[in-house]
Design an enzyme around this catalytic site. Structure first.
Site, PDB file in Angstrom:
ATOM      1  N   LYS A  26       0.294  12.609   5.435  1.00 21.12           N
ATOM      2  CA  LYS A  26       1.257  13.005   4.168  1.00 21.12           C
ATOM      3  C   LYS A  26       0.435  13.421   2.961  1.00 21.12           C
ATOM      4  O   LYS A  26      -0.413  12.149   2.552  1.00 21.12           O
ATOM      5  CB  LYS A  26       2.230  11.667   3.876  1.00 21.12           C
ATOM      6  CG  LYS A  26       3.080  11.557   5.269  1.00 21.12           C
ATOM      7  CD  LYS A  26       3.912  10.160   5.062  1.00 21.12           C
ATOM      8  CE  LYS A  26       2.983   8.945   5.151  1.00 21.12           C
ATOM      9  NZ  LYS A  26       3.852   7.622   5.067  1.00 21.12           N
TER      10      LYS A  26
ATOM     11  N   THR B 144       8.747   5.439  -6.704  1.00 21.01           N
ATOM     12  CA  THR B 144       8.625   5.758  -5.116  1.00 21.01           C
ATOM     13  C   THR B 144       8.315   4.804  -4.305  1.00 21.01           C
ATOM     14  O   THR B 144       7.524   4.686  -3.225  1.00 21.01           O
ATOM     15  CB  THR B 144       7.105   6.500  -5.267  1.00 21.01           C
ATOM     16  OG1 THR B 144       6.174   5.529  -5.804  1.00 21.01           O
ATOM     17  CG2 THR B 144       7.142   7.783  -6.113  1.00 21.01           C
TER      18      THR B 144
ATOM     19  N   GLY C  95       8.738   2.394  -1.272  1.00 20.83           N
ATOM     20  CA  GLY C  95       9.197   2.547  -0.077  1.00 20.83           C
ATOM     21  C   GLY C  95       9.383   3.971   0.494  1.00 20.83           C
ATOM     22  O   GLY C  95      10.132   4.189   1.601  1.00 20.83           O
ATOM     23  N   THR C  96       8.770   4.793  -0.088  1.00 19.32           N
ATOM     24  CA  THR C  96       8.799   6.256   0.494  1.00 19.32           C
ATOM     25  C   THR C  96       8.221   6.452   1.828  1.00 19.32           C
ATOM     26  O   THR C  96       8.926   7.022   2.878  1.00 19.32           O
ATOM     27  CB  THR C  96       7.821   7.173  -0.331  1.00 19.32           C
ATOM     28  OG1 THR C  96       6.548   6.411  -0.708  1.00 19.32           O
ATOM     29  CG2 THR C  96       8.693   7.488  -1.710  1.00 19.32           C
ATOM     30  N   GLY C  97       7.087   5.395   2.173  1.00 20.54           N
ATOM     31  CA  GLY C  97       6.621   5.354   3.421  1.00 20.54           C
ATOM     32  C   GLY C  97       7.502   4.946   4.690  1.00 20.54           C
ATOM     33  O   GLY C  97       7.701   5.627   5.598  1.00 20.54           O
ATOM     34  N   CYS C  98       8.036   3.832   4.231  1.00 20.88           N
ATOM     35  CA  CYS C  98       9.053   3.342   5.198  1.00 20.88           C
ATOM     36  C   CYS C  98      10.322   3.980   5.366  1.00 20.88           C
ATOM     37  O   CYS C  98      10.452   4.145   6.487  1.00 20.88           O
ATOM     38  CB  CYS C  98       9.519   1.756   4.522  1.00 20.88           C
ATOM     39  SG  CYS C  98       8.127   0.985   3.721  1.00 20.88           S
TER      40      CYS C  98
HETATM   41  O1  PXL Z   1       5.485   0.873   1.920  1.00 19.80           O
HETATM   42  C1  PXL Z   1       4.675  -0.059   2.459  1.00 19.80           C
HETATM   43  C2  PXL Z   1       5.452  -1.361   2.623  1.00 19.80           C
HETATM   44  C3  PXL Z   1       5.688  -1.764   3.891  1.00 19.80           C
HETATM   45  N1  PXL Z   1       6.344  -2.965   4.148  1.00 19.80           N
HETATM   46  C4  PXL Z   1       6.767  -3.979   3.158  1.00 19.80           C
HETATM   47  C5  PXL Z   1       6.594  -3.198   1.969  1.00 19.80           C
HETATM   48  C6  PXL Z   1       5.796  -2.157   1.565  1.00 19.80           C
HETATM   49  C7  PXL Z   1       5.714  -1.804   0.207  1.00 19.80           C
HETATM   50  O2  PXL Z   1       5.885  -2.340  -0.783  1.00 19.80           O
HETATM   51  O3  PXL Z   1       7.041  -4.114   0.971  1.00 19.80           O
HETATM   52  C8  PXL Z   1       7.483  -4.996   3.430  1.00 19.80           C
END
Ligand code: PXL
Length: 268
Positions: A172, A209, A211-214
């Protein structure tokens, strides 16, 4: 009803981790389930505490899910330590899980460590070969390959390297678009079956942004469960993420979360 499982950490502020994953799944109309690997105390300003869940409890959660409502796809997020990586790998193998998307979460946006250094090698050895897709951002791709990534050519090269251990690699480029050069497009490269495929969407210039990856990895897992191909799932997942960012939700005093319910799947 398609069923999707997330194996990840809890974010008390509801923007990332398990909470973002379940919202994303709901946004795609699939049934979401969760195995919690760690509990984080955090909000949009940062993290104040992390507690790892014992591997026995991670395994017990996976046993309950897989022996009852067997998931059509699995998304992996924050695992935390080596013992969690080992436990999750073992159980995925035991149950023959398919459609596995690994978000190789290593640190939060605010810099807190979400994965032990020694767990990275184990992830490469045990987890990535079992996965269908791994979705590193640029710092994660650098940690996984040991190379510096500065250009789109570098992204392609890194994806090719990781492609030797995982059949699908999505690198990404959001960090590049948001960097000093400030590109207008956020561009990601998928490497699969010996081919590089680029995906481009407008770069949404916002500090919200969290939580974008999640969100992206859960969106892709949801699409895989719905029967879309890997390439289609990446394309739809990225469009979903762009919509969730574009909504412009502005909550909290720091890097705020996304809005997960603006996107509808195109009619086929
Ligand atoms: O985006 C990565 C991530 C993954 N998991 C948890 C998070 C975060 C980012 O804050 O809190 C639990």
């Amino acid at each position: 009803m398609k069923k999707v499982l997330t194996i990840a950490g809890s974010d008390s502020s509801g923007g990332a981790g398990i909470q973002a994953d379940l919202k994303t799944m709901t946004g795609f109309g699939v049934y979401g389930m969760s195995v919690i690997t760690a509990v984080t105390a955090q909000n949009t300003l940062g993290i104040t505490g992390i507690r790892q869940i014992e591997p026995e409890m991670i395994e017990a959660q996976m046993d309950c899910v897989f022996t009852d409502i067997y998931p059509d796809s699995v998304k992996l997020g924050m695992l935390g330590d080596k013992r969690a990586v080992a436990a999750v790998s073992r159980k995925l193998k035991e149950y023959g899980a398919g459609n596995i998307v690994v978000d190789p979460v290593m640190a939060s946006t605010s810099g807190s460590k979400f994965l032990e250094e020694e767990a990275i090698e184990l992830m490469k050895k045990e987890l990535l070969p079992k996965a269908d897709l791994v979705t590193p951002n640029l710092p994660e791709a650098e940690a996984l390959t040991g190379m510096k990534i500065r250009t789109k050519k570098d992204m392609e090269q890194a994806a090719g390297i990781l492609g030797k251990i995982c059949p699908g690699v999505l690198i990404k480029g959001g960090h590049m678009a948001g960097g000093d050069l400030h590109y207008a497009q956020a561009e990601d490269v998928l490497y699969t079956h010996g081919k590089h495929i680029w995906f481009s969407e407008p770069f949404i210039d916002t500090s919200n942004t969290h939580g974008t990856g999640c969100t992206l990895s859960s969106a892709i897992a949801s699409c895989l469960a719905l029967g879309y191909s890997l390439e289609e799932s990446v394309k739809l997942g990225k469009k979903y993420l762009t919509a969730a960012l574009s909504f412009g939700l502005n909550l909290g005093k720091g890097n705020g979360p996304l809005y997960h319910f603006t996107f509808t799947l195109p009619q086929s």
